[in-house]
Scaffold this motif. Structure first.
Motif, PDB file in Angstrom:
ATOM      1  N   MET A   1     -12.257 -64.994 -15.263  1.00 47.57           N
ATOM      2  CA  MET A   1     -11.599 -64.610 -14.009  1.00 47.57           C
ATOM      3  C   MET A   1     -10.912 -65.824 -13.381  1.00 47.57           C
ATOM      4  N   THR A   2      -9.983 -65.547 -12.489  1.00 51.31           N
ATOM      5  CA  THR A   2      -9.353 -66.601 -11.695  1.00 51.31           C
ATOM      6  C   THR A   2     -10.197 -66.779 -10.446  1.00 51.31           C
ATOM      7  N   SER A   3     -10.785 -67.958 -10.287  1.00 50.07           N
ATOM      8  CA  SER A   3     -11.645 -68.179  -9.125  1.00 50.07           C
ATOM      9  C   SER A   3     -10.896 -68.804  -7.951  1.00 50.07           C
TER      10      SER A   3
ATOM     11  N   GLY B   1     -13.322 -64.071  -6.965  1.00 47.43           N
ATOM     12  CA  GLY B   1     -12.340 -64.154  -8.038  1.00 47.43           C
ATOM     13  C   GLY B   1     -11.514 -62.901  -8.149  1.00 47.43           C
ATOM     14  N   ILE B   2     -10.586 -62.959  -9.089  1.00 52.61           N
ATOM     15  CA  ILE B   2      -9.772 -61.802  -9.440  1.00 52.61           C
ATOM     16  C   ILE B   2      -9.604 -61.847 -10.945  1.00 52.61           C
ATOM     17  N   VAL B   3      -9.625 -60.687 -11.567  1.00 55.28           N
ATOM     18  CA  VAL B   3      -9.477 -60.624 -13.013  1.00 55.28           C
ATOM     19  C   VAL B   3      -8.381 -59.615 -13.337  1.00 55.28           C
ATOM     20  N   SER B   4      -7.474 -60.026 -14.200  1.00 58.54           N
ATOM     21  CA  SER B   4      -6.350 -59.176 -14.580  1.00 58.54           C
ATOM     22  C   SER B   4      -6.417 -58.830 -16.058  1.00 58.54           C
ATOM     23  N   GLU B   5      -5.577 -57.907 -16.442  1.00 61.82           N
ATOM     24  CA  GLU B   5      -5.475 -57.544 -17.856  1.00 61.82           C
ATOM     25  C   GLU B   5      -5.139 -58.782 -18.689  1.00 61.82           C
ATOM     26  N   ARG B   6      -4.291 -59.625 -18.162  1.00 63.53           N
ATOM     27  CA  ARG B   6      -3.918 -60.853 -18.868  1.00 63.53           C
ATOM     28  C   ARG B   6      -5.123 -61.749 -19.129  1.00 63.53           C
ATOM     29  N   ASP B   7      -6.021 -61.835 -18.151  1.00 61.70           N
ATOM     30  CA  ASP B   7      -7.225 -62.652 -18.318  1.00 61.70           C
ATOM     31  C   ASP B   7      -8.076 -62.123 -19.474  1.00 61.70           C
TER      32      ASP B   7
ATOM     33  N   ASP C   1     -20.541 -58.785 -14.608  1.00 58.15           N
ATOM     34  CA  ASP C   1     -20.086 -57.655 -15.420  1.00 58.15           C
ATOM     35  C   ASP C   1     -19.438 -58.186 -16.695  1.00 58.15           C
ATOM     36  N   SER C   2     -19.624 -57.463 -17.778  1.00 60.42           N
ATOM     37  CA  SER C   2     -19.099 -57.926 -19.063  1.00 60.42           C
ATOM     38  C   SER C   2     -17.590 -57.716 -19.152  1.00 60.42           C
ATOM     39  N   VAL C   3     -16.970 -58.517 -19.985  1.00 56.23           N
ATOM     40  CA  VAL C   3     -15.536 -58.387 -20.238  1.00 56.23           C
ATOM     41  C   VAL C   3     -15.247 -56.968 -20.730  1.00 56.23           C
ATOM     42  N   SER C   4     -16.127 -56.429 -21.551  1.00 60.26           N
ATOM     43  CA  SER C   4     -15.952 -55.075 -22.066  1.00 60.26           C
ATOM     44  C   SER C   4     -15.964 -54.033 -20.951  1.00 60.26           C
ATOM     45  N   SER C   5     -16.924 -54.108 -20.048  1.00 62.22           N
ATOM     46  CA  SER C   5     -17.006 -53.114 -18.971  1.00 62.22           C
ATOM     47  C   SER C   5     -15.840 -53.259 -18.000  1.00 62.22           C
ATOM     48  N   VAL C   6     -15.409 -54.484 -17.770  1.00 60.76           N
ATOM     49  CA  VAL C   6     -14.251 -54.712 -16.893  1.00 60.76           C
ATOM     50  C   VAL C   6     -12.995 -54.155 -17.544  1.00 60.76           C
ATOM     51  N   SER C   7     -12.848 -54.350 -18.847  1.00 61.52           N
ATOM     52  CA  SER C   7     -11.702 -53.793 -19.575  1.00 61.52           C
ATOM     53  C   SER C   7     -11.675 -52.275 -19.456  1.00 61.52           C
ATOM     54  N   ALA C   8     -12.834 -51.664 -19.615  1.00 63.16           N
ATOM     55  CA  ALA C   8     -12.933 -50.211 -19.512  1.00 63.16           C
ATOM     56  C   ALA C   8     -12.556 -49.734 -18.111  1.00 63.16           C
ATOM     57  N   LEU C   9     -12.969 -50.468 -17.084  1.00 64.95           N
ATOM     58  CA  LEU C   9     -12.641 -50.088 -15.709  1.00 64.95           C
ATOM     59  C   LEU C   9     -11.153 -50.268 -15.425  1.00 64.95           C
ATOM     60  N   LEU C  10     -10.566 -51.353 -15.911  1.00 67.01           N
ATOM     61  CA  LEU C  10      -9.115 -51.541 -15.761  1.00 67.01           C
ATOM     62  C   LEU C  10      -8.375 -50.350 -16.361  1.00 67.01           C
ATOM     63  N   HIS C  11      -8.810 -49.930 -17.534  1.00 65.75           N
ATOM     64  CA  HIS C  11      -8.178 -48.797 -18.218  1.00 65.75           C
ATOM     65  C   HIS C  11      -8.418 -47.485 -17.466  1.00 65.75           C
ATOM     66  N   ALA C  12      -9.665 -47.232 -17.096  1.00 72.10           N
ATOM     67  CA  ALA C  12     -10.014 -45.967 -16.446  1.00 72.10           C
ATOM     68  C   ALA C  12      -9.322 -45.800 -15.096  1.00 72.10           C
ATOM     69  N   ARG C  13      -9.227 -46.874 -14.348  1.00 68.83           N
ATOM     70  CA  ARG C  13      -8.625 -46.819 -13.005  1.00 68.83           C
ATOM     71  C   ARG C  13      -7.106 -47.005 -13.028  1.00 68.83           C
ATOM     72  N   ARG C  14      -6.587 -47.351 -14.217  1.00 65.00           N
ATOM     73  CA  ARG C  14      -5.146 -47.555 -14.394  1.00 65.00           C
ATOM     74  C   ARG C  14      -4.596 -48.579 -13.404  1.00 65.00           C
ATOM     75  N   VAL C  15      -5.288 -49.727 -13.342  1.00 64.11           N
ATOM     76  CA  VAL C  15      -4.872 -50.835 -12.487  1.00 64.11           C
ATOM     77  C   VAL C  15      -4.716 -52.092 -13.336  1.00 64.11           C
ATOM     78  N   GLY C  16      -3.983 -53.051 -12.812  1.00 66.79           N
ATOM     79  CA  GLY C  16      -3.749 -54.287 -13.541  1.00 66.79           C
ATOM     80  C   GLY C  16      -4.698 -55.408 -13.196  1.00 66.79           C
ATOM     81  N   ALA C  17      -5.468 -55.237 -12.107  1.00 63.56           N
ATOM     82  CA  ALA C  17      -6.390 -56.298 -11.687  1.00 63.56           C
ATOM     83  C   ALA C  17      -7.534 -55.709 -10.878  1.00 63.56           C
ATOM     84  N   LEU C  18      -8.654 -56.406 -10.917  1.00 59.37           N
ATOM     85  CA  LEU C  18      -9.841 -56.047 -10.147  1.00 59.37           C
ATOM     86  C   LEU C  18     -10.296 -57.273  -9.367  1.00 59.37           C
TER      87      LEU C  18
END
Length: 142
Positions: free
Chosen positions: A75-77, A48-54, A21-38
């Motif tokens: 992402m953090t692997s 892995g895990i990816v956070s807003e900070r990443d 998944d692209s950084v852009s789509s992940v950013s959009a999902l973080l925003h839409a779901r109002r979460v700090g990590a996926l």
């Protein structure tokens, strides 16, 4: 209190993405779901895990072109996991020591949920308030 009790209260919903998944789509999902990590999952396995900070870090380092790249690049692997039988205190200590804000909860390689440091602090405060109320009631009855 055990992590399994927090998951019963909070629920076991975990938002996931794939490494491609692209950084852009992940950013959009973080925003839409109002979460700090996926949690990043590939073929049913947490990879892995990816956070807003990443996301912020890769965009700051590589500019807007990073938005089209796969999330696997930032992402953090080396994922830090927890199990349902661990205590809130143990997780708070681990998260503080390792400077992480989210822990996927797994057992036998199965993703059961995720907790944030905010979830743990909320439950810790509830415990302290309940204990204080109990002590006040004891003193008032005495």
């Amino acid at each position: 209190m055990l992590v399994s009790q927090i998951l019963k209260t909070k629920g076991d919903l975990v938002f996931t993405v794939t490494p491609n998944d692209s950084v852009s789509s992940v950013s959009a999902l973080l925003h839409a779901r109002r979460v700090g990590a996926l949690v990043v999952v590939d073929s049913g396995r947490v990879v892995g895990i990816v956070s807003e900070r990443d996301v912020v870090r890769i965009v700051a380092e590589q500019g807007a072109s990073a938005l089209d790249r796969p999330i696997s690049g930032c992402m953090t692997s080396d994922v830090l996991f927890a199990t349902p039988g661990e205590t809130v205190d143990a997780l708070l200590e681990r998260m503080t020591d390792r400077r992480v804000r989210h822990l996927p909860i797994c057992q036998d390689d199965k993703l059961l949920g995720i907790v944030s440091i905010g979830d743990l602090v909320k439950h810790k405060i509830s415990e302290v308030v309940a204990e204080a109320d109990g002590l006040k009631a004891y003193i008032a009855a005495g």
